[in-house]
Design a protein around this motif. Structure first.
Motif, PDB file in Angstrom:
ATOM      1  N   ALA A 125       3.340 -31.349 -28.102  1.00  0.00           N
ATOM      2  CA  ALA A 125       4.152 -31.525 -26.769  1.00  0.00           C
ATOM      3  C   ALA A 125       4.941 -30.151 -26.915  1.00  0.00           C
ATOM      4  CB  ALA A 125       5.095 -32.720 -27.034  1.00  0.00           C
TER       5      ALA A 125
ATOM      6  N   SER B 161       5.573 -32.086 -20.541  1.00  0.00           N
ATOM      7  CA  SER B 161       5.201 -31.909 -21.861  1.00  0.00           C
ATOM      8  C   SER B 161       5.452 -33.223 -23.024  1.00  0.00           C
ATOM      9  CB  SER B 161       5.762 -30.557 -22.684  1.00  0.00           C
ATOM     10  OG  SER B 161       7.059 -30.565 -22.634  1.00  0.00           O
ATOM     11  N   SER B 162       6.727 -33.791 -22.424  1.00  0.00           N
ATOM     12  CA  SER B 162       7.109 -35.094 -23.185  1.00  0.00           C
ATOM     13  C   SER B 162       6.024 -36.175 -23.061  1.00  0.00           C
ATOM     14  CB  SER B 162       8.444 -35.238 -22.815  1.00  0.00           C
ATOM     15  OG  SER B 162       9.367 -34.593 -22.980  1.00  0.00           O
TER      16      SER B 162
ATOM     17  N   THR C  27      10.689 -35.971 -25.731  1.00  0.00           N
ATOM     18  CA  THR C  27       9.537 -36.609 -26.239  1.00  0.00           C
ATOM     19  C   THR C  27       9.669 -37.920 -27.078  1.00  0.00           C
ATOM     20  OG1 THR C  27       8.925 -34.342 -26.243  1.00  0.00           O
ATOM     21  CG2 THR C  27       7.366 -36.037 -27.480  1.00  0.00           C
TER      22      THR C  27
ATOM     23  N   GLY D 172       3.136 -35.751 -24.808  1.00  0.00           N
ATOM     24  CA  GLY D 172       3.180 -35.933 -26.251  1.00  0.00           C
ATOM     25  C   GLY D 172       3.134 -37.219 -26.713  1.00  0.00           C
ATOM     26  N   SER D 173       3.713 -38.215 -25.883  1.00  0.00           N
ATOM     27  CA  SER D 173       3.583 -39.593 -25.953  1.00  0.00           C
ATOM     28  C   SER D 173       2.195 -39.971 -25.963  1.00  0.00           C
ATOM     29  CB  SER D 173       4.444 -40.346 -25.176  1.00  0.00           C
ATOM     30  OG  SER D 173       5.897 -40.132 -25.314  1.00  0.00           O
TER      31      SER D 173
ATOM     32  N   TYR E 185       4.997 -27.208 -24.292  1.00  0.00           N
ATOM     33  CA  TYR E 185       6.185 -26.708 -23.663  1.00  0.00           C
ATOM     34  C   TYR E 185       6.396 -25.197 -23.824  1.00  0.00           C
ATOM     35  CZ  TYR E 185      11.224 -26.830 -22.673  1.00  0.00           C
ATOM     36  OH  TYR E 185      12.532 -26.652 -21.997  1.00  0.00           O
TER      37      TYR E 185
ATOM     38  N   TYR F  70       7.484 -31.110 -33.218  1.00  0.00           N
ATOM     39  CA  TYR F  70       7.939 -30.211 -32.078  1.00  0.00           C
ATOM     40  C   TYR F  70       8.464 -28.797 -32.638  1.00  0.00           C
ATOM     41  CZ  TYR F  70       9.380 -30.199 -27.199  1.00  0.00           C
ATOM     42  OH  TYR F  70       9.100 -30.002 -25.866  1.00  0.00           O
TER      43      TYR F  70
END
Length: 549
Positions: free
Chosen positions: A304, A252-253, A323, A256-257, A308, A375
């Motif tokens: 993210a 998920s990190s 993240t 997210g990026s 998650y 987040y």
């Protein structure tokens, strides 16, 4: 302004030429053999050397048909029959535009072009008087100024300035720098890739839609029980398809990026396409990209956090930190190490230390809090609802064919997106490494859209094949495979290095491969994220369409 100079001496008193020590002579000779350029700026315009190329017409037309192109900067010197010569006389030609004014007001002048004609003139051929002005030799009787790297060299640095009135308006003064000889090739290649990609996309979509319709119709037929016992294909794995993968926090990190990058690139290209980031404001593109990446942390964090939560994660604070630091940390680390090497060479191209500290402050002062904020809200929001429940016990995965191997998947999935943007990549590489201006953001926007479309489709096809082979571990695999075109970008970068660039020293090579690694990593994140979200939407759609007891 507007004062002619016939010939002036620089850096030395009258009748007392400048002496280069053996060490300086060796350095200058080395730089000339390595094809170094000198860049000067007057009134925010970079200096250019005019190149007149004869186009391939008949010999009678040769006098008329001259192709004028400009080279940025001028060469430090030249080599001829193993001897090294330095350009020590510069003839500057400044073109100015006279603004129209009221009758009683003075005219204002605007510099609209800055050209240089570099010359090499031997010390003996220059006559210098006490006032520091000099007389150039007549015609072509003079010899060039040789630099012998083994001994001290005496020479004069001289320049002359000539002003010419021009009709070019101030607003369009950059046009000469941006004239490119191959815009037609560019158009042709772009249209070619658009046609190919949309043709392939159409075929893929038709095949997938027809196959899916057939599948869904078959699965939804309430036939007798014997038939349902022999089910095969993607319906079989409905109880496992949404089983959370290993390392959900890292997945998920990274995604997210990827979202953060996607928003940043989309806005930057769009704004540049509207002409707001012209090459005349140096560094505007990079600054805009940095700031936007920081501020897009909200969207990156939100997507993210929500993903998650969907993957049954609980430690949201750790996830948010991951993240905010994983991808930017890698980028910052590589840049810092490369910058240390540039510092070691005392290069003016190094990023100053205060700027590094400012970037760190922006990362921890703007980006990190924004990612945490996004987040927090993403994690509190309802997770994505999956249309089928996950079984308690995971199914056994049958043995997979050779072509379902991860690496084969990467090779297969990367071809279409890479083929769509391959020509644009060549132009971007020559802009970065070969001292060209890149300004064709309209083309780039088109290519970016083609890239998004082709990545999404390839990703959907790959995930469909995988689920048909009854392998439900698609999360990580799809993220890796969708970014397959990054592998081809890496291969192309190596090919470009070997064939197009003459880099022989260690540090320039290290810089090239360091920056290439950053580009490839960012490109993989971007394409992987696009592919992952397309595949996730697709999987949720198809499982929502079948009736599952």
């Amino acid at each position: 302004m507007n004062s002619e100079k016939k010939c002036e001496v620089l850096c030395s008193r009258s009748n007392n030429p400048m002496t280069l020590t053996v060490e300086q002579s060796r350095l200058v000779a080395e730089r000339i053999t390595e094809d170094y350029y000198v860049h000067l700026i007057a009134d925010n315009l970079p200096v250019a050397t005019r190149l007149e190329l004869y186009s391939n017409r008949d010999s009678e037309d040769k006098k008329k048909e001259k192709d004028v192109q400009f080279e940025h900067g001028y060469r430090l010197g030249f080599t001829d029959v193993n001897k090294i010569y330095l350009h020590n006389h510069l003839s500057f030609i400044l073109y100015y535009h006279r603004e129209d004014m009221e009758e009683d007001q003075e005219h204002t002048y605007r510099v609209v072009r800055f050209e240089v004609i570099p010359q090499s003139i031997r010390l003996e051929d220059l006559r210098v008087d006490e006032k520091g002005s000099c007389t150039l030799p007549e015609g072509s009787s003079s010899s060039p100024q040789e630099i012998d790297p083994a001994k001290e060299n005496q020479l004069y640095f001289t320049y002359s300035v000539h002003w010419e009135e021009s009709d070019i308006k101030w607003a369009s003064r950059w046009d000469t720098y941006l004239t490119m000889s191959d815009v037609q090739i560019h158009w042709f290649s772009i249209i070619n890739s658009v046609v190919v990609v949309f043709f392939l996309s159409g075929i893929l979509s038709m095949i997938i839609i027809r196959t899916l319709r057939k599948d869904i119709a078959n699965y939804n037929k309430e036939d007798d029980i014997e038939d349902t016992m022999e089910e095969s294909g993607w319906k079989l794995v409905h109880g496992d398809v949404f089983r959370p993968p290993q390392y959900p926090m890292i997945l998920s990190s990274l995604l997210g990026s990827g979202i953060q990058l996607f928003c940043m690139i989309l806005i930057v290209i769009f704004v540049a396409m509207l002409g707001m980031l012209s090459p005349s404001s140096r560094g505007a593109l990079m600054t805009t990209a940095c700031f936007l990446f920081m501020f897009m942390g909200v969207f990156g964090g939100f997507s993210a956090g929500r993903l998650y939560r969907t993957l049954k994660g609980h430690r949201w604070k750790k996830g948010a930190f991951c993240t905010a630091t994983l991808y930017p940390g890698v980028v910052f680390g590589i840049c810092f190490i490369l910058n240390c090497f540039i510092w070691g060479k005392h290069s003016s191209g190094a990023v100053p230390f205060p700027t590094m500290v400012a970037l760190l402050c922006m990362w921890f002062g703007i980006s990190l809090p924004l990612v945490y904020l996004g987040y927090y809200f993403g994690f509190r929001k309802q997770p994505y609802d999956n249309p089928v429940r996950t079984n308690q016990i995971p199914r056994q995965i049958p043995e997979q064919r050779w072509y379902m191997n991860r690496f084969v998947g990467i090779l297969m999935a990367g071809i279409l997106p890479f083929g769509a943007m391959f020509i644009e990549l060549f132009f971007i590489f020559s802009a970065i490494w070969e001292n060209q201006f890149y300004y064709l953001f309209g083309f780039l926007f088109l290519v970016f859209i083609i890239l998004v479309v082709s990545c999404s489709q390839i990703s959907i096809v790959m995930v469909y094949f995988q689920l048909c082979a009854e392998d439900y571990r698609w999360w990580w695999r799809n993220f890796l495979v969708s970014g397959g075109s990054a592998f081809y970008v890496l291969v192309y970068a190596v090919f470009y290095f070997v064939n197009k660039l003459d880099i022989v020293e260690f540090i320039p090579s290290l810089l090239y491969f360091g920056y290439t690694a950053l580009m490839v990593l960012s490109f993989w994140l971007l394409t992987g994220t696009i592919g992952f979200y397309a595949a996730y939407m697709f999987v949720r759609k198809i499982y929502a369409a079948v009736k599952i007891d």
